[in-house]
Design an enzyme around this catalytic site. Structure first.
Site, PDB file in Angstrom:
ATOM      1  N   GLU A 105       0.845  -1.201   0.000  1.00  0.00           N
ATOM      2  CA  GLU A 105       0.000   0.000   0.000  1.00  0.00           C
ATOM      3  C   GLU A 105       0.875   1.245   0.000  1.00  0.00           C
ATOM      4  O   GLU A 105       1.916   1.269   0.648  1.00  0.00           O
ATOM      5  CB  GLU A 105      -0.891  -0.032   1.247  1.00  0.00           C
ATOM      6  CG  GLU A 105      -1.956   1.032   1.267  1.00  0.00           C
ATOM      7  CD  GLU A 105      -2.900   0.872   2.462  1.00  0.00           C
ATOM      8  OE1 GLU A 105      -3.499  -0.206   2.626  1.00  0.00           O
ATOM      9  OE2 GLU A 105      -3.017   1.837   3.226  1.00  0.00           O
ATOM     10  N   ASP A 107       0.299   5.361   0.612  1.00  0.00           N
ATOM     11  CA  ASP A 107      -0.751   6.262   1.106  1.00  0.00           C
ATOM     12  C   ASP A 107      -0.383   7.729   1.159  1.00  0.00           C
ATOM     13  O   ASP A 107       0.680   8.074   1.678  1.00  0.00           O
ATOM     14  CB  ASP A 107      -1.037   5.988   2.604  1.00  0.00           C
ATOM     15  CG  ASP A 107      -1.525   4.616   2.890  1.00  0.00           C
ATOM     16  OD1 ASP A 107      -2.379   4.140   2.165  1.00  0.00           O
ATOM     17  OD2 ASP A 107      -1.030   4.032   3.879  1.00  0.00           O
ATOM     18  N   GLU A 109      -2.372  10.615   3.303  1.00  0.00           N
ATOM     19  CA  GLU A 109      -3.498  10.828   4.220  1.00  0.00           C
ATOM     20  C   GLU A 109      -3.476  12.282   4.657  1.00  0.00           C
ATOM     21  O   GLU A 109      -2.469  12.752   5.193  1.00  0.00           O
ATOM     22  CB  GLU A 109      -3.380   9.914   5.435  1.00  0.00           C
ATOM     23  CG  GLU A 109      -3.654   8.464   5.102  1.00  0.00           C
ATOM     24  CD  GLU A 109      -3.441   7.530   6.276  1.00  0.00           C
ATOM     25  OE1 GLU A 109      -4.210   6.588   6.407  1.00  0.00           O
ATOM     26  OE2 GLU A 109      -2.499   7.751   7.065  1.00  0.00           O
ATOM     27  N   GLN A 122       0.159  13.143   5.621  1.00  0.00           N
ATOM     28  CA  GLN A 122       0.943  12.016   6.108  1.00  0.00           C
ATOM     29  C   GLN A 122       1.103  11.035   4.953  1.00  0.00           C
ATOM     30  O   GLN A 122       0.163  10.801   4.210  1.00  0.00           O
ATOM     31  CB  GLN A 122       0.200  11.352   7.267  1.00  0.00           C
ATOM     32  CG  GLN A 122       0.830  10.067   7.751  1.00  0.00           C
ATOM     33  CD  GLN A 122       0.254   9.645   9.099  1.00  0.00           C
ATOM     34  OE1 GLN A 122       0.472  10.301  10.119  1.00  0.00           O
ATOM     35  NE2 GLN A 122      -0.491   8.560   9.109  1.00  0.00           N
ATOM     36  N   ASN A 124       2.617   7.016   3.951  1.00  0.00           N
ATOM     37  CA  ASN A 124       3.014   5.739   4.543  1.00  0.00           C
ATOM     38  C   ASN A 124       3.171   4.720   3.425  1.00  0.00           C
ATOM     39  O   ASN A 124       2.602   4.889   2.345  1.00  0.00           O
ATOM     40  CB  ASN A 124       1.964   5.280   5.564  1.00  0.00           C
ATOM     41  CG  ASN A 124       2.495   4.225   6.524  1.00  0.00           C
ATOM     42  OD1 ASN A 124       3.677   3.860   6.501  1.00  0.00           O
ATOM     43  ND2 ASN A 124       1.620   3.711   7.372  1.00  0.00           N
ATOM     44  N   ARG A 133       5.553   3.274   8.532  1.00  0.00           N
ATOM     45  CA  ARG A 133       6.608   4.134   7.976  1.00  0.00           C
ATOM     46  C   ARG A 133       6.074   5.540   7.725  1.00  0.00           C
ATOM     47  O   ARG A 133       6.301   6.131   6.666  1.00  0.00           O
ATOM     48  CB  ARG A 133       7.104   3.537   6.666  1.00  0.00           C
ATOM     49  CG  ARG A 133       7.685   2.141   6.820  1.00  0.00           C
ATOM     50  CD  ARG A 133       8.396   1.706   5.556  1.00  0.00           C
ATOM     51  NE  ARG A 133       9.088   0.456   5.749  1.00  0.00           N
ATOM     52  CZ  ARG A 133       8.588  -0.735   5.391  1.00  0.00           C
ATOM     53  NH1 ARG A 133       7.420  -0.817   4.805  1.00  0.00           N
ATOM     54  NH2 ARG A 133       9.292  -1.830   5.613  1.00  0.00           N
ATOM     55  N   GLU A 134       5.373   6.070   8.723  1.00  0.00           N
ATOM     56  CA  GLU A 134       4.733   7.371   8.527  1.00  0.00           C
ATOM     57  C   GLU A 134       5.735   8.528   8.472  1.00  0.00           C
ATOM     58  O   GLU A 134       6.705   8.548   9.234  1.00  0.00           O
ATOM     59  CB  GLU A 134       3.760   7.656   9.678  1.00  0.00           C
ATOM     60  CG  GLU A 134       2.557   6.746   9.718  1.00  0.00           C
ATOM     61  CD  GLU A 134       2.780   5.441  10.464  1.00  0.00           C
ATOM     62  OE1 GLU A 134       3.941   5.148  10.857  1.00  0.00           O
ATOM     63  OE2 GLU A 134       1.799   4.698  10.654  1.00  0.00           O
ATOM     64  N   GLY A 203      -3.173  13.754  17.710  1.00  0.00           N
ATOM     65  CA  GLY A 203      -3.170  12.434  18.323  1.00  0.00           C
ATOM     66  C   GLY A 203      -4.523  12.025  18.883  1.00  0.00           C
ATOM     67  O   GLY A 203      -4.605  11.160  19.746  1.00  0.00           O
ATOM     68  N   ARG A 277       9.623   4.748  19.179  1.00  0.00           N
ATOM     69  CA  ARG A 277       8.931   3.709  18.426  1.00  0.00           C
ATOM     70  C   ARG A 277       9.897   2.657  17.895  1.00  0.00           C
ATOM     71  O   ARG A 277       9.620   1.463  17.939  1.00  0.00           O
ATOM     72  CB  ARG A 277       8.235   4.406  17.262  1.00  0.00           C
ATOM     73  CG  ARG A 277       6.980   3.759  16.855  1.00  0.00           C
ATOM     74  CD  ARG A 277       6.268   4.711  15.914  1.00  0.00           C
ATOM     75  NE  ARG A 277       5.478   3.967  14.973  1.00  0.00           N
ATOM     76  CZ  ARG A 277       5.139   4.418  13.780  1.00  0.00           C
ATOM     77  NH1 ARG A 277       5.555   5.601  13.388  1.00  0.00           N
ATOM     78  NH2 ARG A 277       4.390   3.688  13.000  1.00  0.00           N
TER      79      ARG A 277
END
Ligand SMILES: *[C@@H]1O[C@H](CO)[C@@H](O)[C@H](O)[C@H]1NC(C)=O
Ligand SMILES: *[C@@H]1O[C@H](CO)[C@@H](O)[C@H](O)[C@H]1NC(C)=O
Length: 290
Positions: A105, A107, A109, A122, A124, A133-134, A203, A277
């Site tokens: 995929e 993306d 966003e 964003q 990914n 992997r944002e 968030g 992360r």
């Protein structure tokens, strides 16, 4: 922000507008040539004989559309005008996905925000079902007042995300160091608009407020120059097809300079530098900067 960086991005923008002005006019394809609506005609509004479309999010329903075909490698772009005013909590996704168990995929966003505040985009990438992997960049213009072009280039060597012909991200094929890369699963193209207020704005701290509904995104200039994969195998789209030619496997010098400038001036989040992360830097990161 470095003024040099901003100058580079502005120069690229002016250059791309200039080039666009001298390109022969090609009537953009119709929505109906490529896409199927997911939603009723109040939520997926197609107008001008398919030259434009809108997605409408309200309390009754979210909305989306998807390509009728699947593609393997190519260039995909559309012009989008984002939700004006208070769009906090909304997410507009514009993406390609193989929709398989171990999915690939790519993306874009767009994360809504309260009125007058900047909009983040964003990006990914999932390969063989693994994402996380944002990256986020602030857009250097107001994306809610006019149409801007958002595009993917995908070939066996790299994926590039473009905003108005300016690369905002590159993801190289790093299979040689064990990082999966989408090379064999055909992908469909989708866009959908939904309530993502669990996480989209600060968030999840800022919730969607239905007082501001309907939330509307507009589309025009649908362009797909990509290999149609008529089966789920990649036999129809050889790795030596147009978009896999050597010149598309590298970033041009101009693209490299512009990408570096975007990263320096507009990037607000990069998974590569998120040590909470990922305690060690993901293997591909060193190769995806310029
Ligand atoms: C919303 O705008 C604020 C203020 O400019 C900014 O700090 C925040 O990161 C933005 N959020 C998103 C999701 O774009
Ligand atoms: C939603 O927006 C309206 C209009 O600004 C406001 O009066 C109301 O308090 C908001 N609701 C919430 C839950 O914030």
């Amino acid at each position: 922000m470095g003024s040099f960086g901003i100058l580079v991005v502005r120069t690229m923008l002016v250059l791309s507008l200039y080039l666009a002005a001298f390109r022969p006019t090609v009537l953009a394809a119709s929505f109906y040539d490529y896409f199927t609506a997911y939603g009723d005609s109040e939520h997926v509004v197609v107008a001008s004989g398919g030259q434009s479309a809108q997605l409408v999010l309200d309390e009754k329903a979210a909305a989306g559309f998807g390509s009728t075909n699947k593609y393997l490698f190519g260039s995909v772009s559309t012009q989008i005008k984002l939700i004006p005013g208070n769009s906090a909590g909304t997410v507009l996704a514009y993406y390609m996905s193989s929709n398989t168990a171990a999915h690939d995929e790519i993306d874009f966003e767009f994360l809504g925000n309260t009125s007058g505040q900047p909009y983040s985009v964003q990006t990914n990438i999932y390969a063989s079902g693994v994402g996380g992997r944002e990256q986020r960049v602030f857009l250097w213009f107001d994306p809610t007042t006019s149409f801007h072009t958002y595009a993917f280039l995908w070939n066996k060597a790299q994926i590039i995300f473009y905003v108005d012909s300016i690369p905002i991200r590159v993801f190289k094929n790093n299979e040689d160091i064990g990082v999966p890369f989408p090379t064999s699963q055909p992908m469909s193209i989708y866009s959908s608009l939904w309530n993502g207020d669990q996480w989209a704005t600060r968030g999840g701290a800022v919730k969607l407020n239905w007082t501001y509904a309907p939330f509307i995104t507009s589309y025009q200039s649908f362009q797909i120059d990509a290999c149609v994969a008529s089966t789920s195998s990649n036999a129809d789209c050889p790795a030596n097809s147009k978009w896999n030619q050597a010149s598309f496997q590298i970033l041009s010098n101009n693209d490299r300079i512009a990408l570096e400038s975007v990263r320096q001036n507009y990037m607000t989040y990069d998974y590569c530098s998120d040590r909470k992360r990922y305690s060690t830097v993901p293997a591909e990161c060193a190769r995806n900067t310029v």
